[in-house]
Design a protein around this motif. Structure first.
Motif, mmCIF file in Angstrom:
data_model
loop_
_atom_site.group_PDB
_atom_site.id
_atom_site.type_symbol
_atom_site.label_atom_id
_atom_site.label_comp_id
_atom_site.label_asym_id
_atom_site.label_seq_id
_atom_site.Cartn_x
_atom_site.Cartn_y
_atom_site.Cartn_z
ATOM 1 N N ILE A 103 2.309 0.283 -14.227
ATOM 2 C CA ILE A 103 2.440 1.735 -14.065
ATOM 3 C C ILE A 103 2.842 2.296 -15.429
ATOM 4 C CG2 ILE A 103 3.703 3.593 -12.890
ATOM 5 C CD1 ILE A 103 4.232 1.220 -10.747
ATOM 6 N N LEU B 210 -1.315 3.870 -4.408
ATOM 7 C CA LEU B 210 -1.327 2.611 -5.157
ATOM 8 C C LEU B 210 -1.477 1.451 -4.177
ATOM 9 C CD1 LEU B 210 1.399 1.892 -7.830
ATOM 10 C CD2 LEU B 210 0.944 0.187 -6.094
ATOM 11 N N THR B 211 -2.234 0.444 -4.563
ATOM 12 C CA THR B 211 -2.254 -0.783 -3.769
ATOM 13 C C THR B 211 -2.052 -1.970 -4.697
ATOM 14 O OG1 THR B 211 -4.642 -1.002 -3.949
ATOM 15 C CG2 THR B 211 -3.827 0.034 -1.934
ATOM 16 N N ALA B 212 -1.350 -2.961 -4.202
ATOM 17 C CA ALA B 212 -1.149 -4.207 -4.937
ATOM 18 C C ALA B 212 -1.430 -5.351 -3.973
ATOM 19 C CB ALA B 212 0.270 -4.293 -5.487
ATOM 20 N N LYS C 174 8.338 6.706 -13.488
ATOM 21 C CA LYS C 174 7.999 5.302 -13.204
ATOM 22 C C LYS C 174 9.144 4.605 -12.454
ATOM 23 C CE LYS C 174 7.533 4.569 -17.608
ATOM 24 N NZ LYS C 174 7.790 5.958 -18.110
ATOM 25 N N GLU D 37 -1.722 -10.017 -7.353
ATOM 26 C CA GLU D 37 -2.182 -9.030 -8.332
ATOM 27 C C GLU D 37 -0.989 -8.440 -9.082
ATOM 28 O OE1 GLU D 37 -5.077 -5.087 -8.403
ATOM 29 O OE2 GLU D 37 -4.007 -5.598 -6.578
ATOM 30 N N VAL D 38 -1.172 -8.215 -10.387
ATOM 31 C CA VAL D 38 -0.137 -7.558 -11.185
ATOM 32 C C VAL D 38 -0.611 -6.142 -11.467
ATOM 33 C CG1 VAL D 38 1.112 -7.551 -13.374
ATOM 34 C CG2 VAL D 38 0.574 -9.727 -12.242
ATOM 35 N N VAL D 39 0.206 -5.158 -11.095
ATOM 36 C CA VAL D 39 -0.161 -3.759 -11.282
ATOM 37 C C VAL D 39 0.811 -3.128 -12.278
ATOM 38 C CG1 VAL D 39 -0.390 -1.512 -10.147
ATOM 39 C CG2 VAL D 39 -1.079 -3.595 -8.938
ATOM 40 N N GLU E 223 0.844 -1.198 0.000
ATOM 41 C CA GLU E 223 0.000 0.000 0.000
ATOM 42 C C GLU E 223 0.873 1.240 0.000
ATOM 43 O OE1 GLU E 223 -3.582 -0.589 2.899
ATOM 44 O OE2 GLU E 223 -1.881 -1.801 3.551
#
Ligand SMILES: Nc1ncnc2c1ncn2[C@@H]1O[C@H](COP(=O)(O)OP(=O)(O)OP(=O)(O)O)[C@@H](O)[C@H]1O
Ligand SMILES: [Mg+2]
Length: 130
Positions: free
Chosen positions: A32, A22-24, A40, A28-30, A3
């Motif tokens: 950017i 942002l949360t992952a 980035k 989960e694949v996040v 988080e």
């Protein structure tokens, strides 16, 4: 669960990361996305502890990562794979992989060997070049 809340990072006077949330979740694949130079890589370097945030929170499973050393963050299992080839060209493929795992002090020898076998399973061409 990773988080990130209201994160800000500067290089000198340049305000690069301007309030990222942002949360992952586990598994989960996040992604950017953003134009070149937008920040980035700086965001990832901030998560990994290579660059210090000015403000904001980075929590891994509820515990703060911000302020911890890059080594301590790596030991928490947070890895950062840079886009360029940060390898040691004088070492073998196997030695480079072992070096990458050497920071994980909490892992036993068998577990480290298993992690390398897992990599070779995912990247068979790497095994050929071990
Ligand atoms: N060490 C540094 N010192 C000062 N400015 C930097 C440093 N590294 C990057 N920058 C600047 O910070 C901004 C964000 O760079 P960053 O590398 O995070 O962008 P990026 O989104 O990853 O770009 P790319 O799409 O090209 O990979 C850019 O303007 C870059 O020139
Ligand atoms: Mg980049």
């Amino acid at each position: 669960m990773l988080e990130i809340c209201a994160l800000h990072t500067y290089y000198g006077l340049s305000h690069i990361i301007q309030g990222v949330d942002l949360t992952a979740a586990p598994g989960e694949v996040v992604g950017i996305f953003g134009r070149n130079g937008v920040g980035k890589t700086t965001l990832l370097k901030t998560i990994a502890g290579w660059v210090r945030p000015a403000y904001g929170e980075i929590l891994l499973d509820g515990e703060a990562l911000d302020g911890a050393s890059a080594e301590a963050i790596a030991n928490r299992g947070v890895g950062f794979v840079p886009e360029d080839r940060r390898i040691f060209p004088g070492l073998t493929v196997q030695e480079n992989l072992e070096l990458g795992l050497s920071l994980r002090k909490n892992r036993g020898r068998a577990e480290r060997r298993g992690a390398i076998e897992d990599m070779f399973g995912r990247f068979p061409r790497l095994r050929e070049r071990r």
